[in-house]
Design a protein around this motif. Structure first.
Motif, PDB file in Angstrom:
ATOM      1  N   THR A   1       0.622  -1.126  -0.483  1.00  0.00           N
ATOM      2  CA  THR A   1       0.120  -0.086   0.270  1.00  0.00           C
ATOM      3  C   THR A   1       0.644   1.102   0.345  1.00  0.00           C
ATOM      4  O   THR A   1       2.109   1.450   0.147  1.00  0.00           O
ATOM      5  N   LYS A   2       0.448   2.664  -0.620  1.00  0.00           N
ATOM      6  CA  LYS A   2       0.788   3.410  -0.586  1.00  0.00           C
ATOM      7  C   LYS A   2       1.535   3.667   1.025  1.00  0.00           C
ATOM      8  O   LYS A   2       2.330   4.048   1.251  1.00  0.00           O
ATOM      9  N   GLU A   3       0.333   3.754   2.184  1.00  0.00           N
ATOM     10  CA  GLU A   3       1.047   4.696   3.394  1.00  0.00           C
ATOM     11  C   GLU A   3       1.720   3.167   3.770  1.00  0.00           C
ATOM     12  O   GLU A   3       2.757   3.815   4.228  1.00  0.00           O
ATOM     13  N   CYS A   4       1.981   2.153   3.928  1.00  0.00           N
ATOM     14  CA  CYS A   4       2.803   1.447   3.904  1.00  0.00           C
ATOM     15  C   CYS A   4       4.281   1.527   3.465  1.00  0.00           C
ATOM     16  O   CYS A   4       5.143   1.538   4.067  1.00  0.00           O
ATOM     17  N   THR A   5       4.775   2.070   1.803  1.00  0.00           N
ATOM     18  CA  THR A   5       5.427   2.550   1.019  1.00  0.00           C
ATOM     19  C   THR A   5       6.185   3.418   1.596  1.00  0.00           C
ATOM     20  O   THR A   5       7.305   4.126   2.330  1.00  0.00           O
ATOM     21  N   ASP A   6       4.601   4.825   2.297  1.00  0.00           N
ATOM     22  CA  ASP A   6       6.005   5.700   2.693  1.00  0.00           C
ATOM     23  C   ASP A   6       6.236   5.704   4.127  1.00  0.00           C
ATOM     24  O   ASP A   6       7.374   6.278   4.226  1.00  0.00           O
ATOM     25  N   ARG A   7       5.318   4.944   5.041  1.00  0.00           N
ATOM     26  CA  ARG A   7       6.355   4.434   6.799  1.00  0.00           C
ATOM     27  C   ARG A   7       7.031   4.132   6.768  1.00  0.00           C
ATOM     28  O   ARG A   7       8.059   4.437   7.308  1.00  0.00           O
ATOM     29  N   GLU A   8       7.803   2.631   5.164  1.00  0.00           N
ATOM     30  CA  GLU A   8       8.857   2.337   5.487  1.00  0.00           C
ATOM     31  C   GLU A   8      10.315   3.343   4.325  1.00  0.00           C
ATOM     32  O   GLU A   8      11.462   3.121   5.425  1.00  0.00           O
ATOM     33  N   ILE A   9       9.731   3.694   4.164  1.00  0.00           N
ATOM     34  CA  ILE A   9      10.213   5.160   3.543  1.00  0.00           C
ATOM     35  C   ILE A   9      11.012   5.593   4.704  1.00  0.00           C
ATOM     36  O   ILE A   9      12.596   6.369   4.522  1.00  0.00           O
ATOM     37  N   ASN A  10      10.120   6.286   5.190  1.00  0.00           N
ATOM     38  CA  ASN A  10      10.616   7.024   7.016  1.00  0.00           C
ATOM     39  C   ASN A  10      11.550   6.342   7.775  1.00  0.00           C
ATOM     40  O   ASN A  10      12.444   7.102   8.295  1.00  0.00           O
ATOM     41  N   ALA A  11      10.783   4.819   7.753  1.00  0.00           N
ATOM     42  CA  ALA A  11      11.742   4.282   8.522  1.00  0.00           C
ATOM     43  C   ALA A  11      13.615   3.589   8.338  1.00  0.00           C
ATOM     44  O   ALA A  11      14.071   3.892   8.544  1.00  0.00           O
ATOM     45  N   VAL A  12      13.197   3.537   7.299  1.00  0.00           N
ATOM     46  CA  VAL A  12      15.079   3.283   6.247  1.00  0.00           C
ATOM     47  C   VAL A  12      15.510   4.540   6.589  1.00  0.00           C
ATOM     48  O   VAL A  12      16.358   4.578   6.605  1.00  0.00           O
ATOM     49  N   ASP A  13      14.723   6.065   5.862  1.00  0.00           N
ATOM     50  CA  ASP A  13      15.545   7.190   6.744  1.00  0.00           C
ATOM     51  C   ASP A  13      16.054   7.515   8.248  1.00  0.00           C
ATOM     52  O   ASP A  13      17.201   7.778   8.420  1.00  0.00           O
ATOM     53  N   SER A  14      15.137   6.701   9.024  1.00  0.00           N
ATOM     54  CA  SER A  14      15.567   7.035   9.913  1.00  0.00           C
ATOM     55  C   SER A  14      17.317   5.772  10.730  1.00  0.00           C
ATOM     56  O   SER A  14      18.134   6.498  11.192  1.00  0.00           O
ATOM     57  N   GLU A  15      16.894   5.043   9.918  1.00  0.00           N
ATOM     58  CA  GLU A  15      18.547   4.058  10.251  1.00  0.00           C
ATOM     59  C   GLU A  15      19.150   4.307   9.631  1.00  0.00           C
ATOM     60  O   GLU A  15      20.372   4.436  10.233  1.00  0.00           O
TER      61      GLU A  15
END
Length: 151
Positions: A19-33
């Motif tokens: 889903t787009k929502e999960c994609t955006d959330r994962e991008i933010n998680a990757v950025d945080s890492e």
């Protein structure tokens, strides 16, 4: 418990939340890492690998962050969500995956568990590039290694 853990893990492949929502959330998680680890010494090694890769070969070490995963693709008119779905539909195939499970159970029990949880992953008959079939160019140019490491 092995079965519960494998059940949760198998759903990434059998029931992915594309889903787009999960994609955006994962991008933010990757950025945080990325932000949290960018000062670690091993990032220097990743940088050397990336900068010394042959520009004519598809091998490059990429580390995701918001700029690379969200902003730059958007500037180029690339919808990362659409690309992710395309990658999943074209490349996620049982014949291109390997799963290794280690447990106390017998081989027969582990086989039964694996087939029951991962058996629905579709075999699309995808041909996976291996070794030299990826590119006729070398992934690294040996003449560049000394120059890159001495800078």
């Amino acid at each position: 418990e092995l079965k519960g853990g494998l059940d949760r893990f198998s759903r990434f492949f059998t029931e992915p939340l594309l889903t787009k929502e999960c994609t955006d959330r994962e991008i933010n998680a990757v950025d945080s890492e990325y932000q949290g680890g960018s000062t670690q010494p091993w990032w220097r090694y990743i940088g050397i690998m990336h900068q010394s890769a042959n520009p004519d070969h598809p091998f490059h070490v990429a580390v995701g962050n918001n700029k690379v995963l969200r902003d730059e693709p958007k500037e180029r008119g690339v919808d990362l969500y659409e690309e992710m779905v395309k990658l999943y539909n074209e490349c996620y195939s049982a014949n291109g995956m390997t799963l290794c499970i280690i447990g106390r159970e017998s081989i027969a029990e582990l086989t039964e568990l694996t087939l029951s949880l991962f058996g629905s992953v579709v075999n699309k008959g995808v041909t996976m590039p291996i070794g030299d079939s990826v590119s006729d160019k070398p992934p690294f140019l040996p003449k560049d290694w000394n120059r890159m490491l001495l800078q």
